[in-house]
Design a protein around this motif. Structure first.
Motif, PDB file in Angstrom:
ATOM      1  N   SER A  29      -9.058 -29.114 -73.722  1.00 59.15           N
ATOM      2  CA  SER A  29      -7.768 -29.360 -73.081  1.00 59.15           C
ATOM      3  C   SER A  29      -7.530 -28.349 -71.948  1.00 59.15           C
ATOM      4  O   SER A  29      -6.898 -28.680 -70.948  1.00 59.15           O
ATOM      5  CB  SER A  29      -6.634 -29.338 -74.107  1.00 59.15           C
ATOM      6  OG  SER A  29      -6.658 -28.169 -74.868  1.00 59.15           O
ATOM      7  N   ALA A  30      -8.056 -27.140 -72.067  1.00 62.55           N
ATOM      8  CA  ALA A  30      -7.943 -26.156 -70.982  1.00 62.55           C
ATOM      9  C   ALA A  30      -8.655 -26.664 -69.733  1.00 62.55           C
ATOM     10  O   ALA A  30      -8.139 -26.534 -68.611  1.00 62.55           O
ATOM     11  CB  ALA A  30      -8.514 -24.811 -71.422  1.00 62.55           C
ATOM     12  N   GLN A  31      -9.842 -27.244 -69.909  1.00 65.36           N
ATOM     13  CA  GLN A  31     -10.563 -27.810 -68.768  1.00 65.36           C
ATOM     14  C   GLN A  31      -9.760 -28.946 -68.130  1.00 65.36           C
ATOM     15  O   GLN A  31      -9.758 -29.092 -66.913  1.00 65.36           O
ATOM     16  CB  GLN A  31     -11.930 -28.325 -69.197  1.00 65.36           C
ATOM     17  CG  GLN A  31     -12.922 -27.225 -69.488  1.00 65.36           C
ATOM     18  CD  GLN A  31     -14.208 -27.782 -70.042  1.00 65.36           C
ATOM     19  OE1 GLN A  31     -14.207 -28.398 -71.106  1.00 65.36           O
ATOM     20  NE2 GLN A  31     -15.295 -27.582 -69.327  1.00 65.36           N
ATOM     21  N   ILE A  32      -9.090 -29.723 -68.948  1.00 66.80           N
ATOM     22  CA  ILE A  32      -8.283 -30.819 -68.423  1.00 66.80           C
ATOM     23  C   ILE A  32      -7.145 -30.277 -67.566  1.00 66.80           C
ATOM     24  O   ILE A  32      -6.870 -30.790 -66.482  1.00 66.80           O
ATOM     25  CB  ILE A  32      -7.739 -31.711 -69.566  1.00 66.80           C
ATOM     26  CG1 ILE A  32      -8.884 -32.445 -70.262  1.00 66.80           C
ATOM     27  CG2 ILE A  32      -6.686 -32.693 -69.056  1.00 66.80           C
ATOM     28  CD1 ILE A  32      -9.719 -33.358 -69.368  1.00 66.80           C
ATOM     29  N   LEU A  33      -6.476 -29.216 -68.018  1.00 64.79           N
ATOM     30  CA  LEU A  33      -5.383 -28.642 -67.234  1.00 64.79           C
ATOM     31  C   LEU A  33      -5.877 -28.065 -65.909  1.00 64.79           C
ATOM     32  O   LEU A  33      -5.230 -28.224 -64.878  1.00 64.79           O
ATOM     33  CB  LEU A  33      -4.650 -27.572 -68.038  1.00 64.79           C
ATOM     34  CG  LEU A  33      -3.852 -28.065 -69.235  1.00 64.79           C
ATOM     35  CD1 LEU A  33      -3.172 -26.896 -69.942  1.00 64.79           C
ATOM     36  CD2 LEU A  33      -2.829 -29.119 -68.828  1.00 64.79           C
ATOM     37  N   ILE A  34      -7.029 -27.421 -65.931  1.00 67.04           N
ATOM     38  CA  ILE A  34      -7.596 -26.877 -64.692  1.00 67.04           C
ATOM     39  C   ILE A  34      -7.957 -28.017 -63.745  1.00 67.04           C
ATOM     40  O   ILE A  34      -7.637 -27.985 -62.555  1.00 67.04           O
ATOM     41  CB  ILE A  34      -8.815 -25.981 -64.982  1.00 67.04           C
ATOM     42  CG1 ILE A  34      -8.358 -24.712 -65.720  1.00 67.04           C
ATOM     43  CG2 ILE A  34      -9.552 -25.626 -63.695  1.00 67.04           C
ATOM     44  CD1 ILE A  34      -9.494 -23.900 -66.304  1.00 67.04           C
ATOM     45  N   ARG A  35      -8.626 -29.037 -64.275  1.00 69.62           N
ATOM     46  CA  ARG A  35      -9.009 -30.188 -63.444  1.00 69.62           C
ATOM     47  C   ARG A  35      -7.764 -30.906 -62.917  1.00 69.62           C
ATOM     48  O   ARG A  35      -7.736 -31.353 -61.770  1.00 69.62           O
ATOM     49  CB  ARG A  35      -9.889 -31.153 -64.244  1.00 69.62           C
ATOM     50  CG  ARG A  35     -10.434 -32.292 -63.432  1.00 69.62           C
ATOM     51  CD  ARG A  35     -11.420 -31.770 -62.409  1.00 69.62           C
ATOM     52  NE  ARG A  35     -11.290 -32.513 -61.178  1.00 69.62           N
ATOM     53  CZ  ARG A  35     -12.064 -32.346 -60.123  1.00 69.62           C
ATOM     54  NH1 ARG A  35     -13.048 -31.472 -60.151  1.00 69.62           N
ATOM     55  NH2 ARG A  35     -11.875 -33.036 -59.032  1.00 69.62           N
ATOM     56  N   PHE A  36      -6.743 -31.017 -63.733  1.00 64.60           N
ATOM     57  CA  PHE A  36      -5.484 -31.629 -63.321  1.00 64.60           C
ATOM     58  C   PHE A  36      -4.925 -30.906 -62.097  1.00 64.60           C
ATOM     59  O   PHE A  36      -4.540 -31.536 -61.108  1.00 64.60           O
ATOM     60  CB  PHE A  36      -4.487 -31.587 -64.482  1.00 64.60           C
ATOM     61  CG  PHE A  36      -3.079 -31.906 -64.079  1.00 64.60           C
ATOM     62  CD1 PHE A  36      -2.708 -33.209 -63.770  1.00 64.60           C
ATOM     63  CD2 PHE A  36      -2.128 -30.903 -64.009  1.00 64.60           C
ATOM     64  CE1 PHE A  36      -1.404 -33.499 -63.393  1.00 64.60           C
ATOM     65  CE2 PHE A  36      -0.829 -31.186 -63.645  1.00 64.60           C
ATOM     66  CZ  PHE A  36      -0.462 -32.487 -63.326  1.00 64.60           C
ATOM     67  N   LEU A  83     -10.393 -36.691 -63.079  1.00 63.36           N
ATOM     68  CA  LEU A  83      -9.404 -37.455 -63.814  1.00 63.36           C
ATOM     69  C   LEU A  83      -9.018 -38.673 -62.982  1.00 63.36           C
ATOM     70  O   LEU A  83      -8.945 -38.581 -61.753  1.00 63.36           O
ATOM     71  CB  LEU A  83      -8.152 -36.610 -64.073  1.00 63.36           C
ATOM     72  CG  LEU A  83      -8.357 -35.310 -64.843  1.00 63.36           C
ATOM     73  CD1 LEU A  83      -7.036 -34.556 -64.968  1.00 63.36           C
ATOM     74  CD2 LEU A  83      -8.953 -35.583 -66.210  1.00 63.36           C
ATOM     75  N   ASP A  84      -8.769 -39.789 -63.642  1.00 65.61           N
ATOM     76  CA  ASP A  84      -8.321 -40.950 -62.876  1.00 65.61           C
ATOM     77  C   ASP A  84      -6.814 -40.848 -62.645  1.00 65.61           C
ATOM     78  O   ASP A  84      -6.128 -39.983 -63.204  1.00 65.61           O
ATOM     79  CB  ASP A  84      -8.728 -42.265 -63.539  1.00 65.61           C
ATOM     80  CG  ASP A  84      -8.072 -42.522 -64.879  1.00 65.61           C
ATOM     81  OD1 ASP A  84      -6.910 -42.103 -65.081  1.00 65.61           O
ATOM     82  OD2 ASP A  84      -8.709 -43.164 -65.734  1.00 65.61           O
TER      83      ASP A  84
END
Length: 114
Positions: A66-73, A102-103
Motif C-alpha cells: 500500500s505504501a508503493q500505491i501511495l507513492i505511485r498515486f 495506476l489507471d
C-alpha cells in the motif's frame, strides 16, 4: 511550503496530506506556472491510508504494498515524491514504483478517499 530557485527552476516542497484534498488547488497553481511540486513524507503524512480497504485492494491487484500505491498515486498526480530512507530494501521498494502505473479509476478512488 518552501520555494527554491536554481537555474530558473522553481520547486515547491510540501507535506501533502489527503485531508487537504491532496492540495489540488496548489498543484494546479504550480502546474499552470511550471513549478515542480514535491511532496515530502507522502506515506508518513497519510499513513492511515496504508490500511484503507480501497488502497489495499489496489495494492493486491498490482502485487505491491500500500505504501508503493501511495507513492505511485502521487506520481500519477504529477507530484515528485521525496522519500528518505537508509534502508536498502525500502529504497528498492520505492524504485519499484516506476514499474507500474495506476489507471484512472484507481487514481480517482484514492483521490476520493479524503
Amino acid at each position: 511550503s518552501l520555494f527554491l530557485s536554481r537555474s530558473h527552476v522553481f520547486v515547491l516542497l510540501c507535506f501533502l496530506g489527503a485531508v487537504h484534498r491532496w492540495d489540488k488547488a496548489l498543484r494546479s497553481y504550480c502546474e499552470n506556472r511550471g513549478i515542480l511540486y514535491q511532496a515530502v513524507s507522502l506515506v508518513r503524512v497519510n499513513s492511515y491510508l496504508l490500511e484503507d480497504r480501497d488502497v489495499l485492494a489496489i495494492a493486491q491487484r498490482h502485487n505491491t504494498t500500500s505504501a508503493q500505491i501511495l507513492i505511485r498515486f502521487g506520481m500519477e498526480l504529477g507530484i515528485i515524491p521525496v522519500v528518505i530512507t537508509p534502508v536498502h530494501s525500502r529504497m528498492e521498494e520505492i524504485l519499484d514504483t516506476l514499474s507500474f502505473k495506476l489507471d484512472e479509476t484507481e487514481v480517482k478512488a484514492i483521490e476520493n478517499i479524503a
